[in-house]
Design an enzyme around this catalytic site. Structure first.
Site, PDB file in Angstrom:
ATOM      1  N   ASP A  92       0.809  -1.246   0.093  1.00 25.96           N
ATOM      2  CA  ASP A  92      -0.104  -0.253  -0.103  1.00 25.96           C
ATOM      3  C   ASP A  92       0.818   1.031   0.298  1.00 25.96           C
ATOM      4  OD1 ASP A  92      -2.441   1.448   0.514  1.00 25.96           O
ATOM      5  OD2 ASP A  92      -3.259   0.082   1.425  1.00 25.96           O
TER       6      ASP A  92
ATOM      7  N   ASP B  74     -10.409   2.894  -2.836  1.00 22.81           N
ATOM      8  CA  ASP B  74     -11.086   2.100  -2.532  1.00 22.81           C
ATOM      9  C   ASP B  74     -13.214   1.551  -2.871  1.00 22.81           C
ATOM     10  OD1 ASP B  74      -8.702   1.539  -1.326  1.00 22.81           O
ATOM     11  OD2 ASP B  74     -10.363   0.983   0.273  1.00 22.81           O
TER      12      ASP B  74
END
Ligand code: GLA
Length: 739
Positions: A491, A555
């Site tokens: 990430d 997301d």
């Protein structure tokens, strides 16, 4: 933020503004930063910028801003609200959705707080709809006068602020805490019938008594198929259950409406859902070999491949032409070993059972590249969020082995939430108490013929607030290697704290290059999945920094808005898709999702779910299931086990589909396939049935004579000059054309 925790409770009790509510959609002002004075009604906010609360503060001109911000609005709260209301005891304030944490002040008094202590990097911070209820006699409310509502926000990353559509002040209503629970699975009966039980629920002690109207309509014709009204009564702890059966349905979705009318108050609650329909043919008992046609591994590294095959068990597996160093377990179909020599090895697989045998030509490429086709697997995030644990992972692995690996599904990936908060004294990364034995868990997953994935962040902390890999990259890669990890999702979170505030391209690449270097020192084939939300057009350089895939977006959520805005905006990245390097528009939102301990059925309709899998397959995306694998309902299973659809995703050419036609009602996406054919998705993006046609002489179709309905796995007989398909709202017709 990028941690998405949909609060199922709040989502279920979706507060709607009623006619007499005071709208709060307009008139807000915003200042980023933080000051205690900003809650005060006497503070002069005239110089603050006016803000549009349908969008995040980033979209309002505060690029990539994380941290504190305040919203203020001046509003008259009329006492007529109270006078006209059926219940008069509480005032309800709807604040759209908040991202992430908030404190709400009315005329300087704190009246509500959400998401833990504002200002902490809250593990499990909540993005979601926010509603506050206060007693109508609370002295902070200035009836018939101007009130100042001030909202202090803390955003941990990504989008921030308050945004959405549901902004209002009104009186709490008897229906506020009533919901129609439609979570139970549909049961599939004979002659295409469906049955199900739903529940009317409340957390109130008010006695609800009235009528429940149940209606089924065909969205294509608007014809009402079925209508019935029943008496219904329920109260807190005593739900009302309604069971229905609808007979003889065609292969399409119908709309169901549940309307409850409370006799005493006259208040009405309406909820809708659609009916599932299965397109994937039931698998034959005869043997069939599924999955990609090619698999890449590096020389000298451990090799693991399960031959995906369906058919009545027991199956017996054979492989001819395996390179030296590999062996096949004839009873399980699992190939293991190590190949020393680089090379392209053609192999013939044979799978047999009592009913016959089937062969398939397959290629093993031992070289520098892995991930020659997009990863097919499961990731814990969209289901469990930070509540993932060892048991949930084992259940998922077992379910994949029992129900999905025969179709090529292979990765079991743990997302954020496995890490400890402190490193071991020697600096090594450790697991938290939810993962007592990571090596044991990985061995279990490998034993099933599956591969194991893990997650980290290049910053000091992950997005969920656990330990990141910053300054420990080599040590972490070594630990992953010792555990037997096969996949790393990497990430960005908290890396912003250790890099420049506006990172340029070299700065965006750097953390991924550092971890790439660390992974290259490990004697394992670790798929490397970059997750930095598409910044700096990552698709242009993701392959260069050694990524096997890279997220192209923020997301995903389980809504049409999120799905369609992500999925139909991938054309810019499509040209960069190639074997070993794929665009990743984020994980799947089918089945039961939740981003935390409590799950709900995806809010996508069944047609939207067909669109999701079809579009992601056309895009050559990694397909990472994000649902509770322990409870795969018939629809979800059929959606995930269509071998012809999966073959489009896994096509060895590795191309991403490009958009061919776009108008207000539909889009057509075309993907070139290795065998010279094309996969074509006809997507209805409108709310009504559409007939989507393409001239057979159009360059996309010219020269092709066979049209195959991929979901139903049958050829379509077409006469005339055009190819036409009637497509449901938000649905798809996925065809494969060949000569
Ligand atoms: C980010 C990612 C998500 C998930 C979470 C974990 O938001 O985009 O996919 O990995 O972090 O905290």
């Amino acid at each position: 933020m990028r941690k998405l925790f949909v609060l199922t409770l709040l989502a279920a009790i979706f507060f709607k503004a009623t006619a007499q509510d005071v709208p709060l959609n307009k008139g807000w002002k915003l200042a980023v930063g933080d000051s205690v004075q900003w809650s005060s009604p006497t503070y002069n906010d005239q110089h603050w910028a006016t803000v549009n609360v349908t969008q995040s503060w980033e979209q309002e001109g505060h690029p990539d801003y994380n941290g504190f911000g305040w919203y203020r609005i001046h509003v008259v709260i009329p006492s007529s609200l109270k006078e006209k209301a059926f219940l008069k005891d509480s005032l309800r304030i709807n604040l759209g959705s908040v991202d992430d944490n908030d404190e709400v002040y009315l005329n300087g008094k704190l009246i509500g707080r959400f998401g833990g202590k504002t200002g902490d990097i809250v593990k499990g911070a909540f993005y979601g709809p926010r509603t506050y209820t206060i007693a109508a006699n609370n002295p902070s409310i200035l009836w018939d006068k101007e009130n100042v509502l001030a909202v202090r926000i803390y955003d941990t990353g990504g989008d921030g602020g308050i945004y959405g559509t549901n902004f209002s002040i009104g009186m709490a209503d008897v229906m506020d805490h009533v919901s129609v629970n439609t979570e139970a699975d549909f049961n599939y009966g004979e002659r295409n019938s469906l049955s199900k039980s739903i529940k009317l629920l409340t957390t109130n002690h008010y006695d609800y008594k009235g009528k429940l109207a149940f209606k089924v309509t065909d969205p294509e014709t608007n014809a009402v198929l079925y209508e019935k009204t029943n008496d219904a009564a329920f109260t807190g702890g005593k739900p009302f259950t309604y069971t229905f059966e609808i007979a003889r349905l065609e292969k399409k979705s119908y709309a169901i409406t549940y309307t409850f009318t409370d006799e005493k108050s006259g208040k009405v609650l309406t909820q809708t859902e659609t009916t599932p329909y299965l397109l994937t043919p039931y698998p034959s008992a005869k043997p069939k070999i599924n999955g990609a046609d090619v698999f890449g591994a590096r020389p000298g590294n451990p090799f693991l491949y399960l031959i995906p095959a369906t058919g009545k068990k027991p199956l017996v597996y054979k492989a001819q032409g395996l390179p030296d160093g590999l062996k096949l377990d004839a009873a399980t179909g699992i190939i293991t070993g190590t190949v020393a020599q680089k090379g392209t090895y053609p192999v013939t697989f044979t799978v047999s059972n009592k009913l016959g045998s089937k062969t398939k030509e397959f290629t093993i490429v031992i070289g520098d590249k892995i991930g020659l086709t997009p990863a097919l697997g499961w990731n814990s995030w969209n289901a469990w969020g930070l509540s993932v644990d060892d048991k949930k992972v084992r259940i998922s692995a077992k379910a994949m082995a029992d129900r999905l690996s025969a179709h090529g599904w292979a990765y079991i990936n743990i997302d954020d939430g496995w890490e400890a908060e402190q490193r071991l004294p020697d600096g090594k990364i450790a697991t938290n108490s939810k993962f007592p034995d990571m090596k044991g868990l990985t061995d279990y997953v490998h034993g099933l013929g599956l591969r194991m994935g893990i997650y980290s962040s290049p910053g000091p902390r992950t997005c969920g607030g656990f330990l990141g890999s910053w300054q420990h990259e080599e040590q972490d890669a070594q630990t992953y290697g010792d555990w037997g990890i096969d996949y790393l999702k990497y990430d960005w979170c908290a890396y912003s704290e250790v890099t420049s505030p506006n990172p340029d391209l070299p700065a965006l690449k750097k953390p991924y290059q550092v971890m790439r270097g660390a992974l290259d020192k490990i004697n394992r084939d670790i798929m490397y999945s970059l997750c930095q939300y598409g910044w700096g057009n990552v698709w242009e350089w993701g392959a260069e920094v050694g990524g096997n895939s890279w997220r192209t977006t923020g997301d995903i959520q389980d809504t049409w808005r999120s799905l369609s805005s992500i999925g139909f905006n991938q054309d810019k990245a499509a040209p960069f898709s190639q074997p070993g390097h794929f665009n990743d528009p984020d994980m799947l939102v089918v089945g039961k999702v939740g981003w935390g301990p409590s799950l709900h059925n995806t809010h996508l309709t069944y047609d939207e779910q067909y669109t999701h899998i079809s579009l992601w397959s056309l895009l050559s995306s990694p397909l990472l299931i994000g649902c509770d694998m322990g409870h795969l309902d018939s629809f979800t299973l059929s959606l995930l086990t269509n071998d012809e659809v999966l073959a489009i995703d896994q096509d060895a050419l590795g191309k991403g589909a490009s958009r061919y036609i776009k108008n207000d009602n539909y889009q057509i996406w075309v993907k070139e396939l290795k065998d010279g054919g094309k996969a074509i998705g006809l997507f209805n993006i409108s709310d009504k049935y559409q007939t989507i046609s393409l001239d057979k002489n159009d360059p996309a179709l010219k020269g092709f004579t066979k049209f195959r309905d991929v979901w139903q796995q049958k050829y379509i007989i077409t006469t005339g000059k055009t190819f036409s398909a009637k497509v449901a709202p938000h649905g798809v017709m996925l065809v494969k054309v060949s000569e």
